[in-house]
Scaffold this active site. Structure first.
Site, PDB file in Angstrom:
ATOM      1  N   ARG A 365       0.805  -1.290   0.207  1.00 29.59           N
ATOM      2  CA  ARG A 365       0.063  -0.125  -0.084  1.00 29.59           C
ATOM      3  C   ARG A 365       0.884   1.187   0.107  1.00 29.59           C
ATOM      4  NH1 ARG A 365      -3.230  -2.713   4.019  1.00 29.59           N
ATOM      5  NH2 ARG A 365      -4.598  -4.213   2.811  1.00 29.59           N
ATOM      6  N   VAL A 366       2.160   1.304   0.347  1.00 26.50           N
ATOM      7  CA  VAL A 366       2.954   2.502   0.604  1.00 26.50           C
ATOM      8  C   VAL A 366       4.231   2.532  -0.314  1.00 26.50           C
ATOM      9  CG1 VAL A 366       2.163   3.312   2.438  1.00 26.50           C
ATOM     10  CG2 VAL A 366       3.956   1.847   2.666  1.00 26.50           C
TER      11      VAL A 366
END
Lengths: 505, 73
Positions: A365-366
């Site tokens: 996600r990051v």
């Protein structure tokens, strides 16, 4: 020699001058009953939650259930010396572990006792096992990549320093292998690693230690281990202890990587403890706070802002699923806590696709924002290519007539799958990953027989290393792919594939 | 009169025990009935267990304090 003894004598005298005979007054409790490493104690009305208790001077326990004038505690050892009627006193301390550089290369248990037979651990600094996670103001966004050395991960599911990326899959799908490869790849980057073995077989831990030692990666790694033979309380403490050790590196402004292998066993140990403490059980018999158990652990991973030293703690928790069921209680909990997951499948593993990563279900996600420019520029459409290929391959199985564009899609997909296969413990530095993907994007592999793709890849890398080694180093150093480097790389790989083609004819 | 436990290292004379008992009765302002237990692990001195509190005046405790002090430096 006499002088030595004399100086020791004066040294001791000097030290002992400070001590005065001081009688002490403290509260005590009496063990009421003791079973399954849980001691029920009468007394100790002012005991604190999580405090270390001393049983008759030799045995220790942790207070986990406080009632009016009674305490329930878990014992840290299975010595069997605690009996009803035994006196218990408070220590005023919470459980803590030694931290610092002296631990590197060592194997210890969760309370810092050496397990590798190399003598006492040289460290004079301690940290409590449980501590607060960095606050919002102390953190900054994830902005530096953590290279795992695995092409499939670094290109499609990139991990950043300070991220929490779950590795999830059935037993025997290569979860630990991925984590170990990531640890091995940190050797060159000055990232300090902590490997937490929770309730594992002693033989597996020995194998991990031997593996890391054989490639020289143990020197910047600490192994915190509790075996399946240790009591539930020790297994419960293992990840917190490892985290405290890794946190010390982070707080010193350095980068650390911690692997929790694995949190399903951790949850099971905590469930055993909770049931024995007679706490109410919930779904799958886990206690109500099993989510908090893992969220407070993983929340301690962070990328600190420059004001706080700029250190980072990246976590790779591992969770084992039962026959691919990621909707069980612990997997869903940990998936929701982490910043992405790498999902491993036994079908892929058995089909020889290793690492057996299911790209569709795996996400980061990051990490994208932390990817090296050289990689993000050329890995953009890999996921799409692979997903399209997997979808189309299912239909193509029925032997239907396929047009040329579909055939090309299948051909490329097959070759990409082949290129992403990577033997255990082999790590690809950034430059090699870029070189492989660039050749794939330039359709160089399309004309090569499927069973020769891996050999062609290895040949290409060998050739590039000997012909344009300097360019490869500069890509590794800067993390960027300048136009000039790109041209050199394209030319050199083009020449290699041209030769390969001519050699065939 | 409250029940209590007095752990002693080695044999104390009954005079000594009387003195200790009187001392505690004065300190706590009530009569105390000590059960005497000999425990060689205390090495020297005595420890009184009264109503959930230990009054520890043993050599074992002092040695432990010295050990902690050494480890700290």
């Amino acid at each position: 020699m006499d002088n030595d003894f004399k100086s020791i004598g004066t040294f001791l005298k000097e030290k002992l001058k400070k001590f005065e005979y001081t009688p002490k007054e403290y509260e005590y409790g009496v063990v009421k009953s003791c079973a399954d490493e849980i001691a029920r104690i009468d007394g100790l009305p002012r005991c604190r939650y999580g405090e270390l208790l001393e049983f008759g001077g030799s045995e220790y326990g942790i207070a986990l259930e406080l009632r009016e004038n009674a305490v329930d505690a878990v014992l840290l050892n299975k010595s069997g010396t605690v009996v009803p009627g035994e006196m218990v006193s408070q220590t005023g301390r919470v459980a803590q572990v030694c931290v610092g550089d002296g631990l590197l290369g060592r194997i210890i248990d969760p309370i810092g006792r050496p397990l590798d037979g190399l003598g006492a651990v040289p460290s004079d600094e301690f940290r409590p096992l449980e501590s607060h996670a960095p606050t919002i103001m102390q953190r900054t966004g994830v902005n530096t990549p953590l290279e795992t050395g695995i092409l499939a991960i670094d290109s499609m599911i990139p991990i950043g320093r300070g991220q929490r990326e779950l590795i999830i899959g059935d037993r025997q799908t290569g979860k630990t292998s991925i984590a170990l490869t990531a640890i091995i790849n940190q050797k060159k980057d000055d990232v300090f690693c902590v490997y937490c073995a929770i309730g594992q077989k002693a033989s597996s831990i020995a194998q991990v230690a031997a593996k890391l030692k054989s490639v020289g990666a143990l020197d910047n790694t600490v192994i915190v281990a509790s075996t399946a033979d240790d009591c539930a309380s020790m297994q419960y403490l293992t990840p917190y202890s490892g985290c405290a050790i890794a946190e010390k590196f982070m707080r010193d402004g350095r980068d650390a990587l911690i692997v929790y292998d694995d949190l399903s066993k951790h949850a099971a140990a905590y469930r055993a403890m909770s049931l024995l403490l007679r706490r109410p059980s919930g779904r799958e018999a886990y206690p109500g706070d099993v989510f908090y158990l893992h969220s407070r652990l993983l929340e301690r991973s962070a990328k600190l802002s420059d004001e706080y030293g700029g250190g980072s703690l990246t976590a790779l928790p591992i969770v084992e699923t039962m026959s691919g069921d990621i909707s069980a209680y612990i997997p869903t909990n940990v998936i929701s806590i982490t910043d992405g997951q790498i999902y491993l499948e036994s079908e892929l593993f058995n089909a020889g696709i290793r690492p057996a990563i299911n790209v569709g279900l795996s996400v980061s996600r990051v990490g994208r924002s932390a990817q090296y420019k050289a990689m993000s520029g050329i890995s953009g459409n890999l996921r799409l290519d692979l997903a399209q290929y997997r979808d189309t391959a299912i239909f193509a199985q029925f032997g239907a007539d396929i047009d040329e564009s579909t055939a090309s899609l299948l051909r490329r997909g097959e070759r990409l799958t082949e290129l992403l296969k990577q033997a255990r413990d082999i790590v690809f530095p950034l430059s090699r990953q870029v070189a492989v993907l660039l050749s794939y994007n330039n359709n160089h592999f399309d004309g090569i027989d499927l069973n020769k793709v891996a050999a062609a890849r290895d040949g290409l890398l060998e050739r590039l290393e000997s012909s344009i080694g300097d360019t490869m180093r500069s890509i590794d150093g800067s993390g960027e792919l300048s136009e000039n480097d790109m041209n050199i790389l394209t030319q050199a790989s083009g020449a290699f594939f041209e030769e390969l083609k001519n050699a065939k004819h | 009169m409250s029940k209590a436990l007095l752990k002693i290292a080695g044999s104390f004379s009954s005079d000594d025990i009387d003195k200790i008992t009187k001392g505690f009765e004065k300190l706590l302002g009530r009569q105390i009935d000590f059960e005497i237990v000999e425990d060689s692990s205390l090495i020297g001195g005595f420890a009184a267990y009264i109503n959930g509190k230990v009054y520890d005046s043993t050599v074992a405790l002092q040695l432990k304090n010295i050990r902690r002090g050494f480890l700290k430096d």
